[in-house]
Design an enzyme around this catalytic site. Structure first.
Site, short mmCIF file in Angstrom:
data_model
loop_
_atom_site.label_atom_id
_atom_site.label_comp_id
_atom_site.label_asym_id
_atom_site.label_seq_id
_atom_site.Cartn_x
_atom_site.Cartn_y
_atom_site.Cartn_z
N THR A 42 48.54 49.98 52.63
CA THR A 42 48.63 51.44 52.68
C THR A 42 47.48 52.10 51.94
O THR A 42 47.15 53.25 52.19
CB THR A 42 49.96 51.93 52.08
OG1 THR A 42 50.10 51.40 50.77
CG2 THR A 42 51.13 51.48 52.93
N SER A 145 44.31 50.75 42.27
CA SER A 145 45.29 51.72 41.77
C SER A 145 46.00 51.20 40.52
O SER A 145 45.36 50.85 39.53
CB SER A 145 46.27 52.10 42.88
OG SER A 145 47.07 53.20 42.52
N HIS A 146 47.33 51.09 40.55
CA HIS A 146 48.10 50.71 39.37
C HIS A 146 48.28 49.21 39.26
O HIS A 146 48.99 48.74 38.36
CB HIS A 146 49.47 51.39 39.42
CG HIS A 146 50.30 50.98 40.60
ND1 HIS A 146 49.95 51.32 41.87
CD2 HIS A 146 51.43 50.25 40.70
CE1 HIS A 146 50.84 50.83 42.71
NE2 HIS A 146 51.75 50.17 42.03
N LYS A 155 38.86 50.86 49.00
CA LYS A 155 39.49 51.81 49.92
C LYS A 155 38.44 52.70 50.56
O LYS A 155 37.51 53.17 49.89
CB LYS A 155 40.52 52.66 49.16
CG LYS A 155 41.33 53.59 50.05
CD LYS A 155 42.45 54.25 49.29
CE LYS A 155 41.98 55.35 48.38
NZ LYS A 155 43.08 56.17 47.85
N ASP A 297 47.68 56.56 36.42
CA ASP A 297 47.34 55.15 36.64
C ASP A 297 45.82 54.99 36.64
O ASP A 297 45.08 55.92 36.32
CB ASP A 297 47.97 54.64 37.93
CG ASP A 297 47.47 55.37 39.16
OD1 ASP A 297 46.93 56.48 39.03
OD2 ASP A 297 47.62 54.82 40.27
N ASP A 301 45.58 58.58 40.77
CA ASP A 301 46.23 59.19 41.93
C ASP A 301 47.74 59.29 41.75
O ASP A 301 48.42 59.88 42.58
CB ASP A 301 45.88 58.44 43.22
CG ASP A 301 46.51 57.06 43.34
OD1 ASP A 301 46.95 56.51 42.31
OD2 ASP A 301 46.54 56.52 44.46
N ARG A 302 48.26 58.74 40.64
CA ARG A 302 49.69 58.85 40.35
C ARG A 302 49.90 59.57 39.02
O ARG A 302 49.03 59.58 38.17
CB ARG A 302 50.35 57.47 40.30
CG ARG A 302 50.28 56.72 41.62
CD ARG A 302 51.14 55.49 41.59
NE ARG A 302 51.03 54.72 42.82
CZ ARG A 302 51.96 53.91 43.29
NH1 ARG A 302 53.09 53.75 42.61
NH2 ARG A 302 51.78 53.24 44.40
N GLU A 384 55.32 61.72 47.65
CA GLU A 384 56.07 60.50 47.92
C GLU A 384 56.74 60.01 46.65
O GLU A 384 56.27 60.27 45.54
CB GLU A 384 55.18 59.42 48.52
CG GLU A 384 53.91 59.14 47.76
CD GLU A 384 52.99 58.17 48.52
OE1 GLU A 384 53.25 57.89 49.70
OE2 GLU A 384 52.03 57.70 47.91
#
Length: 538
Positions: A42, A145-146, A155, A297, A301-302, A384
């Site tokens: 994803t 990411s995390h 990405k 993170d 992005d979180r 989300e």
């Protein structure tokens, strides 16, 4: 749950950075082995060099494939590139530059050789394309990411600024694997020279006043603590403090590729997940030192939101509060702008949307589904359950089309500054008004064949008519928002629902479930959900 969850990392938990980077260059993938192929999930291709899943050939071939993809799509503008603080990000970033420069791509890198958060790169792509240069820009973010410190990630973000869709990533992955299989002979590489500088941080920070009420936060004087968790936002929080004169402290400015300062996540691994109470245990130690405390993170992005009265907020709870606040305090947003949610996010959002008299746009898992709506303003907020979200500017125009953890952390501060209530206090009011749902995700064992069957289920494959004592009112295999396949199943009753999706990496399927009738009813929903799914995929 590991017995060491939430405890400080020890030396035995730390990666050997030297060995990790050495393996990046030394190990060569064999793409006839599925685990060693380029594979986009994803959010890009991820893996560890130690497992021959993220190595120099992977990144060189993937970058070459991106060069060819953008040429095929007629993308002739600059490519923005940035990286986070993972140990494998720096070598992968260098490899990508070597390929891009050899292919005569105009490349823009950070002016200060700083780390680049995912939202800052999305912001840069959109800013360039909005300016009307006569060509279109795209970008690459080097980040897992995390994920744990041993992982790397890569990405691609096309000109719309968000995560590439399945058509693009499938093409890129297939071409990359073909290049590797053919011995890398068609991959061009040279010294990474002739790149241009771009101030990602300055452009992003200066623009924040067009989406967040920074003056209200400043005037309130609230004490803000921001913990980058050793990630790419480390230089951004100080810049935000200085630019807008906020009472803000960067709680932990350390960057260490081993993340030795972290507490262990639920499974005993180091993971920079700001929505996990275990991973955030060291941050929660400062819960009462600030009016709002936040975490991000590794690529920012979180978001994680901590309040003095409730500690770390459940991501679903904060999404509901954010939606309730934004659609009540953004007068210039279009009256018909929809609320975007993934189908495994809380139904509290549905009830908030109904009270706001705003249409709900429910899509499958993955932030990429929100991109078109955020881009044209038809969706003003997309979020989300895994603590990722973004929304539009005051004037209703696009901000980012990728998740923005910095933005959501600042929104928490704005909510407190404007309303005088913490986001958790506001959620308690929403729960009083709409009910307090119990929500959880569990995993159930499944063979590869059963996972494949689950991914192809339709609602008609479910024979059950009742779930935990309530009549089933919907059996979904496609999302109601855009008609896209769920890749699993969602079953809904008046007061509860469950969704089942196959794991992409383990022999399990995931059951997300929620009940507005309490924890005992939730457990009943989970038990019956497993029975329903097992019967359908038997």
């Amino acid at each position: 749950m590991s017995e060491r969850a939430g405890t400080p990392a020890q030396e035995s938990d730390l990666i050997d950075v030297t060995a990790l980077v050495a393996a990046y260059y030394a190990l060569k993938p064999d793409v006839s082995i599925p685990a060693q192929r380029v594979a986009f999930g994803t959010s890009g291709h991820r893996g560890s060099s130690l497992n021959t899943a993220f190595n120099e050939n992977h990144i060189a071939a993937t970058t070459q494939a991106i060069v060819e993809y953008r040429a095929e799509q007629g993308i002739t503008g600059p490519l923005f590139i940035g990286a986070d603080t993972h140990a494998l990000s720096a070598p992968a970033y260098t490899t990508a530059l070597e390929v891009l420069v050899a292919n005569n791509v105009r490349v823009l890198v950070d002016e200060f050789d700083d780390y680049v958060p995912t939202p800052a790169l999305s912001h840069a792509i959109l800013a360039y394309n909005r300016a009307g240069h006569g060509d279109e820009a795209d970008g690459i973010v080097v980040t897992p990411s995390h994920n744990p410190p041993m992982d790397g990630g890569f990405k691609y973000n096309p000109p719309h600024g968000g995560p590439a869709d399945g058509d693009a990533t499938s093409w890129i992955a297939a071409r990359a694997n073909e290049l590797i299989a053919h011995g890398m002979r068609d991959v061009k590489m040279s010294e990474p020279s002739a790149v241009e500088a771009y101030d990602f941080r300055g452009a992003y920070v200066d623009d924040l006043e067009n989406i967040i009420d920074m003056q209200a936060i400043k005037a309130s004087g609230i004490r803000i603590g921001a913990d980058p968790l050793g990630g790419a936002s480390v230089g951004y929080w100080g810049a935000i403090r200085d630019r807008y004169e906020l009472n803000l402290t960067v709680v932990n400015p350390k960057v260490d590729a081993t993340w030795r300062f972290m507490t262990l996540d639920w499974d005993g691994k180091i993971r920079m997940d700001p929505s996990s109470p275990s991973a955030m245990a060291s941050v929660l130690a400062h819960q009462h030192d600030y009016d709002i405390l936040t975490g991000n993170d590794a690529d920012a992005d979180r978001h994680g939101i901590v309040t003095p009265d409730a500690g770390l907020m459940n991501p679903n709870h904060f999404l509901a509060v954010a939606i309730d606040y934004l659609y009540s305090h953004r007068d210039q947003w279009p009256a018909k702008a929809e609320i975007g949610k993934t189908l495994v996010s809380s139904s509290m959002i549905d009830r908030v949307a109904a009270a706001l008299d705003r249409p709900l746009w429910e899509v499958p898992v993955g932030f990429k589904w929100f991109v078109p709506g955020l881009l044209d303003g038809s969706v003003a907020f997309g979020g989300e359950e895994s603590a990722g979200a973004s929304f539009v500017r005051f004037d209703g125009t696009v901000w980012t089309t990728d998740k923005d953890g910095i933005l959501l952390a600042l929104l928490a501060a704005e909510i407190l500054a404007v309303t005088g209530k913490t986001p958790s206090q506001r959620y308690a009011e929403l729960a009083e008004q709409f009910g307090a749902p119990a929500y959880a995700r569990v995993d159930a064992a499944a063979t590869p064949a059963q996972k494949a069957a689950l991914g192809k289920l339709s609602g008609s494959d479910v024979a059950a008519t009742m779930l935990a004592g309530e009549e089933i009112i919907a059996k979904l295999s496609h999302s109601p928002g855009n008609g896209a396949a769920i890749g699993g199943l969602k079953v809904v009753t008046e007061n509860a629902w469950f969704a089942a999706r196959p794991s992409g990496t383990e022999d399990v399927y995931k059951i997300y479930a929620e009940s507005f009738k309490g924890a005992e009813h939730l457990a009943e929903v989970q038990r019956e959900a497993k029975a329903i799914v097992d019967a359908a995929i038997a």
